[in-house]
Write a protein that holds these residues in place. Sequence first.
Motif, mmCIF file in Angstrom:
data_model
loop_
_atom_site.group_PDB
_atom_site.id
_atom_site.type_symbol
_atom_site.label_atom_id
_atom_site.label_comp_id
_atom_site.label_asym_id
_atom_site.label_seq_id
_atom_site.Cartn_x
_atom_site.Cartn_y
_atom_site.Cartn_z
ATOM 1 N N LYS A 165 0.830 -1.216 0.000
ATOM 2 C CA LYS A 165 0.000 0.000 0.000
ATOM 3 C C LYS A 165 0.864 1.265 0.000
ATOM 4 C CE LYS A 165 -3.850 -2.312 2.330
ATOM 5 N NZ LYS A 165 -4.484 -2.669 1.056
ATOM 6 N N GLY A 166 1.997 1.174 -0.696
ATOM 7 C CA GLY A 166 2.835 2.345 -0.885
ATOM 8 C C GLY A 166 2.280 3.231 -1.989
ATOM 9 N N ILE A 167 2.785 4.446 -2.064
ATOM 10 C CA ILE A 167 2.318 5.425 -3.051
ATOM 11 C C ILE A 167 3.504 5.857 -3.908
ATOM 12 C CG2 ILE A 167 1.230 7.677 -3.387
ATOM 13 C CD1 ILE A 167 0.065 7.333 -0.524
ATOM 14 N N LEU A 168 3.383 5.692 -5.215
ATOM 15 C CA LEU A 168 4.431 6.146 -6.129
ATOM 16 C C LEU A 168 4.287 7.647 -6.330
ATOM 17 C CD1 LEU A 168 6.767 5.481 -8.058
ATOM 18 C CD2 LEU A 168 5.052 5.100 -9.849
ATOM 19 N N LEU A 169 5.303 8.400 -5.920
ATOM 20 C CA LEU A 169 5.257 9.859 -6.000
ATOM 21 C C LEU A 169 5.827 10.380 -7.312
ATOM 22 C CD1 LEU A 169 6.504 10.633 -2.368
ATOM 23 C CD2 LEU A 169 4.137 10.489 -3.165
ATOM 24 N N ALA A 170 6.886 9.732 -7.792
ATOM 25 C CA ALA A 170 7.527 10.176 -9.032
ATOM 26 C C ALA A 170 8.455 9.076 -9.527
ATOM 27 C CB ALA A 170 8.319 11.464 -8.800
ATOM 28 N N SER A 171 8.757 9.107 -10.817
ATOM 29 C CA SER A 171 9.695 8.141 -11.388
ATOM 30 C C SER A 171 10.524 8.822 -12.469
ATOM 31 C CB SER A 171 8.951 6.932 -11.967
ATOM 32 O OG SER A 171 8.015 7.340 -12.947
ATOM 33 N N GLU A 172 11.792 8.419 -12.554
ATOM 34 C CA GLU A 172 12.702 8.939 -13.571
ATOM 35 C C GLU A 172 13.507 7.773 -14.133
ATOM 36 O OE1 GLU A 172 15.177 11.964 -11.955
ATOM 37 O OE2 GLU A 172 13.513 13.286 -11.396
ATOM 38 N N TYR A 173 13.904 7.912 -15.392
ATOM 39 C CA TYR A 173 14.631 6.826 -16.040
ATOM 40 C C TYR A 173 15.847 7.385 -16.771
ATOM 41 C CZ TYR A 173 10.348 4.315 -15.022
ATOM 42 O OH TYR A 173 9.287 3.748 -14.374
ATOM 43 N N SER A 174 17.009 6.841 -16.432
ATOM 44 C CA SER A 174 18.243 7.158 -17.156
ATOM 45 C C SER A 174 18.987 5.839 -17.326
ATOM 46 C CB SER A 174 19.063 8.198 -16.387
ATOM 47 O OG SER A 174 19.300 7.764 -15.057
ATOM 48 N N ASP A 175 20.163 5.718 -16.714
ATOM 49 C CA ASP A 175 20.836 4.418 -16.774
ATOM 50 C C ASP A 175 20.197 3.428 -15.801
ATOM 51 O OD1 ASP A 175 21.762 6.095 -14.730
ATOM 52 O OD2 ASP A 175 23.572 4.893 -14.468
ATOM 53 N N LYS A 176 19.412 3.957 -14.845
ATOM 54 C CA LYS A 176 18.669 3.130 -13.899
ATOM 55 C C LYS A 176 17.247 3.667 -13.764
ATOM 56 C CE LYS A 176 22.545 1.769 -10.886
ATOM 57 N NZ LYS A 176 23.029 1.773 -9.479
ATOM 58 N N ALA A 177 16.389 2.851 -13.168
ATOM 59 C CA ALA A 177 15.050 3.311 -12.804
ATOM 60 C C ALA A 177 15.127 3.951 -11.422
ATOM 61 C CB ALA A 177 14.069 2.148 -12.786
ATOM 62 N N SER A 178 14.561 5.134 -11.286
ATOM 63 C CA SER A 178 14.570 5.851 -10.010
ATOM 64 C C SER A 178 13.128 6.128 -9.597
ATOM 65 C CB SER A 178 15.343 7.164 -10.142
ATOM 66 O OG SER A 178 15.312 7.887 -8.933
ATOM 67 N N LEU A 179 12.727 5.586 -8.442
ATOM 68 C CA LEU A 179 11.356 5.731 -7.962
ATOM 69 C C LEU A 179 11.342 6.460 -6.624
ATOM 70 C CD1 LEU A 179 9.953 2.126 -8.632
ATOM 71 C CD2 LEU A 179 10.017 4.075 -10.188
#
Length: 206
Positions: A165-179
């Motif tokens: 029941k976590g909440i995804l606030l933002a995501s970014e993608y470059s050489d890795k996935a960043s959540l």
Amino acid sequence: MSNKPVIASYRVPKSKVIEEYEIKKSRFICWIAPATSREEAIQLVDQAKAEYPDARHHCWAYILGNPDNAASAAANDDGEPSGTAGKPILNVLQHKNIGDVVAVVIRYFGGIKLGAGGLVRAYGTATQQASELLTLIEQVPHQDVKIECDYADEPTLRRWIESQKGILLASEYSDKASLNVSLPVDCVDDLYTLTAGWKGTEIDSE
């Protein structure tokens, strides 16, 4: 492991309730509602004053955060003798062990003085009766966490976040996935356990 202390969940009101109590021709109308900040609490007081502008007193109390270790608590007698209104209201909220809550008791004076002891009992009774109408829900404190992982591990991570029941606030993608996620605090250590064998995974839970 994060080595952070576990912050306990606590009960909060689901929605506003209203109850009226009368004694010796004085009417005591109690509102109890959720409030997560002083601004929200005072807003309810202002609403009560606007709805009952001719009432003699609008006394109130609130508790913000976990009632076992409240971030803030306050009470106001609004012209009643000191300690006869706000404190009894607050005492009921504390006894009920409710957090993120505000109570306002509006009094219409009936012409018969109740005395200090009578006022304490009247404000306490009005709040007690209203509190018995509350539907309480569990408030689980959350913590913001930033996770960087390989793309191959991201689907597993997302499924786990959803299951907790976590909440995804933002995501970014470059050489890795960043959540950037908001997780229940008692799940943060489990996140470290989940990702312990993942190469290149970084977690910032400060």
